[in-house]
Scaffold this motif. Structure first.
Motif, PDB file in Angstrom:
ATOM      1  N   UNK A 290       0.858  -1.187   0.000  1.00  7.57           N
ATOM      2  CA  UNK A 290       0.000   0.000   0.000  1.00  7.57           C
ATOM      3  C   UNK A 290       0.891   1.232   0.000  1.00  7.57           C
ATOM      4  N   UNK A 291       0.672   2.085  -0.996  1.00  7.41           N
ATOM      5  CA  UNK A 291       1.452   3.320  -1.121  1.00  7.41           C
ATOM      6  C   UNK A 291       2.953   3.031  -1.072  1.00  7.41           C
ATOM      7  N   UNK A 292       3.346   1.993  -1.803  1.00 10.69           N
ATOM      8  CA  UNK A 292       4.738   1.562  -1.956  1.00 10.69           C
ATOM      9  C   UNK A 292       5.368   1.031  -0.668  1.00 10.69           C
ATOM     10  N   UNK A 293       4.553   0.661   0.305  1.00 12.06           N
ATOM     11  CA  UNK A 293       5.066   0.060   1.535  1.00 12.06           C
ATOM     12  C   UNK A 293       4.522  -1.356   1.655  1.00 12.06           C
ATOM     13  N   UNK A 294       5.400  -2.286   1.949  1.00  8.21           N
ATOM     14  CA  UNK A 294       4.966  -3.667   2.192  1.00  8.21           C
ATOM     15  C   UNK A 294       4.468  -3.748   3.633  1.00  8.21           C
ATOM     16  N   UNK A 295       3.236  -4.222   3.774  1.00  6.80           N
ATOM     17  CA  UNK A 295       2.590  -4.282   5.075  1.00  6.80           C
ATOM     18  C   UNK A 295       2.010  -5.657   5.319  1.00  6.80           C
ATOM     19  N   UNK A 296       1.785  -5.959   6.588  1.00  6.31           N
ATOM     20  CA  UNK A 296       1.086  -7.172   6.978  1.00  6.31           C
ATOM     21  C   UNK A 296      -0.061  -6.743   7.880  1.00  6.31           C
ATOM     22  N   UNK A 297      -1.202  -7.344   7.651  1.00  6.10           N
ATOM     23  CA  UNK A 297      -2.385  -6.991   8.423  1.00  6.10           C
ATOM     24  C   UNK A 297      -3.107  -8.258   8.855  1.00  6.10           C
ATOM     25  N   UNK A 298      -3.630  -8.237  10.077  1.00  5.89           N
ATOM     26  CA  UNK A 298      -4.456  -9.339  10.584  1.00  5.89           C
ATOM     27  C   UNK A 298      -5.903  -8.973  10.321  1.00  5.89           C
ATOM     28  N   UNK A 299      -6.527  -9.652   9.368  1.00  5.12           N
ATOM     29  CA  UNK A 299      -7.911  -9.322   9.014  1.00  5.12           C
ATOM     30  C   UNK A 299      -8.564 -10.512   8.329  1.00  5.12           C
ATOM     31  N   UNK A 300      -9.868 -10.463   8.274  1.00 10.59           N
ATOM     32  CA  UNK A 300     -10.663 -11.467   7.568  1.00 10.59           C
ATOM     33  C   UNK A 300     -10.419 -11.297   6.064  1.00 10.59           C
ATOM     34  N   UNK A 301     -10.013 -12.339   5.362  1.00  7.33           N
ATOM     35  CA  UNK A 301      -9.779 -12.227   3.916  1.00  7.33           C
ATOM     36  C   UNK A 301     -11.011 -11.762   3.133  1.00  7.33           C
ATOM     37  N   UNK A 302     -12.208 -11.945   3.713  1.00  2.00           N
ATOM     38  CA  UNK A 302     -13.423 -11.495   3.047  1.00  2.00           C
ATOM     39  C   UNK A 302     -13.815 -10.067   3.425  1.00  2.00           C
ATOM     40  N   UNK A 303     -13.020  -9.414   4.259  1.00  2.00           N
ATOM     41  CA  UNK A 303     -13.291  -8.012   4.610  1.00  2.00           C
ATOM     42  C   UNK A 303     -13.082  -7.149   3.374  1.00  2.00           C
ATOM     43  N   UNK A 304     -13.783  -6.034   3.317  1.00  2.00           N
ATOM     44  CA  UNK A 304     -13.575  -5.125   2.191  1.00  2.00           C
ATOM     45  C   UNK A 304     -12.213  -4.455   2.324  1.00  2.00           C
TER      46      UNK A 304
ATOM     47  N   UNK B 220      -5.021   0.782 -11.809  1.00  2.00           N
ATOM     48  CA  UNK B 220      -6.392   0.863 -12.321  1.00  2.00           C
ATOM     49  C   UNK B 220      -7.341   1.297 -11.214  1.00  2.00           C
ATOM     50  N   UNK B 221      -8.316   2.147 -11.529  1.00  2.00           N
ATOM     51  CA  UNK B 221      -9.261   2.556 -10.493  1.00  2.00           C
ATOM     52  C   UNK B 221     -10.119   1.375 -10.059  1.00  2.00           C
ATOM     53  N   UNK B 222     -10.325   1.267  -8.756  1.00  2.00           N
ATOM     54  CA  UNK B 222     -11.125   0.166  -8.210  1.00  2.00           C
ATOM     55  C   UNK B 222     -11.930   0.690  -7.034  1.00  2.00           C
ATOM     56  N   UNK B 223     -13.130   0.176  -6.892  1.00  2.00           N
ATOM     57  CA  UNK B 223     -13.998   0.539  -5.772  1.00  2.00           C
ATOM     58  C   UNK B 223     -13.621  -0.362  -4.596  1.00  2.00           C
ATOM     59  N   UNK B 224     -12.981   0.217  -3.610  1.00  2.00           N
ATOM     60  CA  UNK B 224     -12.448  -0.583  -2.502  1.00  2.00           C
ATOM     61  C   UNK B 224     -13.532  -1.130  -1.588  1.00  2.00           C
ATOM     62  N   UNK B 225     -14.743  -0.585  -1.651  1.00  2.00           N
ATOM     63  CA  UNK B 225     -15.820  -1.108  -0.797  1.00  2.00           C
ATOM     64  C   UNK B 225     -16.319  -2.470  -1.267  1.00  2.00           C
ATOM     65  N   UNK B 226     -16.118  -2.801  -2.527  1.00  2.00           N
ATOM     66  CA  UNK B 226     -16.562  -4.099  -3.051  1.00  2.00           C
ATOM     67  C   UNK B 226     -15.386  -5.002  -3.428  1.00  2.00           C
ATOM     68  N   UNK B 227     -14.173  -4.548  -3.145  1.00  2.00           N
ATOM     69  CA  UNK B 227     -12.986  -5.357  -3.371  1.00  2.00           C
ATOM     70  C   UNK B 227     -12.645  -6.057  -2.066  1.00  2.00           C
TER      71      UNK B 227
ATOM     72  N   UNK C 167      -8.816 -10.599   0.092  1.00  2.00           N
ATOM     73  CA  UNK C 167      -8.189 -11.761  -0.552  1.00  2.00           C
ATOM     74  C   UNK C 167      -7.860 -11.486  -2.022  1.00  2.00           C
ATOM     75  N   UNK C 168      -8.570 -10.555  -2.649  1.00  2.00           N
ATOM     76  CA  UNK C 168      -8.323 -10.242  -4.058  1.00  2.00           C
ATOM     77  C   UNK C 168      -7.026  -9.466  -4.270  1.00  2.00           C
ATOM     78  N   UNK C 169      -6.550  -8.795  -3.252  1.00  2.00           N
ATOM     79  CA  UNK C 169      -5.363  -7.953  -3.400  1.00  2.00           C
ATOM     80  C   UNK C 169      -4.177  -8.453  -2.586  1.00  2.00           C
ATOM     81  N   UNK C 170      -4.338  -9.566  -1.932  1.00  2.00           N
ATOM     82  CA  UNK C 170      -3.312 -10.122  -1.052  1.00  2.00           C
ATOM     83  C   UNK C 170      -2.025 -10.417  -1.803  1.00  2.00           C
ATOM     84  N   UNK C 171      -0.940  -9.854  -1.304  1.00  2.00           N
ATOM     85  CA  UNK C 171       0.393 -10.224  -1.742  1.00  2.00           C
ATOM     86  C   UNK C 171       0.892  -9.694  -3.057  1.00  2.00           C
ATOM     87  N   UNK C 172       0.084  -9.660  -4.078  1.00  2.00           N
ATOM     88  CA  UNK C 172       0.625  -9.398  -5.410  1.00  2.00           C
ATOM     89  C   UNK C 172       0.158  -8.116  -6.070  1.00  2.00           C
ATOM     90  N   UNK C 173      -0.747  -7.424  -5.465  1.00  2.00           N
ATOM     91  CA  UNK C 173      -1.280  -6.215  -6.084  1.00  2.00           C
ATOM     92  C   UNK C 173      -0.697  -4.971  -5.407  1.00  2.00           C
TER      93      UNK C 173
END
Length: 159
Positions: A9-23, A56-63, A66-72
């Protein structure tokens, strides 16, 4: 179920504890304290939550996380500043007073940045078409379009 997820996120590698299905929006706002992206409709219709995912523009409320984990690569409004300077589109929004209440502003700017990254010299019709997924209840659309046009010229002029 919470899991450790790696994000860039914003060119920083981060780790977060969260539900993979969270928005993605909830993770950005609640876990990472990046509150520039706003919760508007929760259905991906208003654009207040727009971020860039791999440019690419994306609506983060419906993303989902798990869709962005690790590689995006995720960029939020907070990530546009470079070396203490606002992005040219942020400067243009200020110059043209392209905001009133400010609620839609970060989403509008992120959608505009995506357009300018794709096409640095968009025509007015292209700007209007690309911004159709973002709603401004204050109706500052003419000033938003003017700001994007100005940012396009600023990039061309090297300012």
């Amino acid at each position: 179920m919470q899991r450790t997820t790696s994000l860039t996120v914003n060119n920083k590698k981060l780790r977060v504890e969260a539900d993979p299905d969270a928005s993605l929006l909830s993770v950005l706002r609640n876990d990472l304290e990046l509150t520039g992206s706003k919760y508007g409709c929760g259905e991906g219709e208003c654009g207040a939550c727009t971020v860039l995912i791999d440019g690419q523009p994306a609506k983060s409320c419906v993303t989902r996380l798990r869709q962005v984990s690790g590689k995006k690569k995720i960029t939020t409004i907070e990530g546009l500043e470079q070396d203490g300077r606002l992005h040219p589109l942020q400067e243009a929004f200020l110059e043209f007073d392209a905001l009133q209440c400010g609620f839609c502003t970060s989403g509008m700017i992120m959608a505009g940045v995506a357009l300018l990254n794709k096409n640095s010299r968009p025509r007015r019709e292209e700007i209007v078409r690309s911004m159709n997924g973002n709603i401004c209840r204050c109706c500052t659309y003419p000033r938003i379009v003017a700001a994007i046009e100005r940012a396009s010229r600023a990039t061309k002029e090297g300012s």
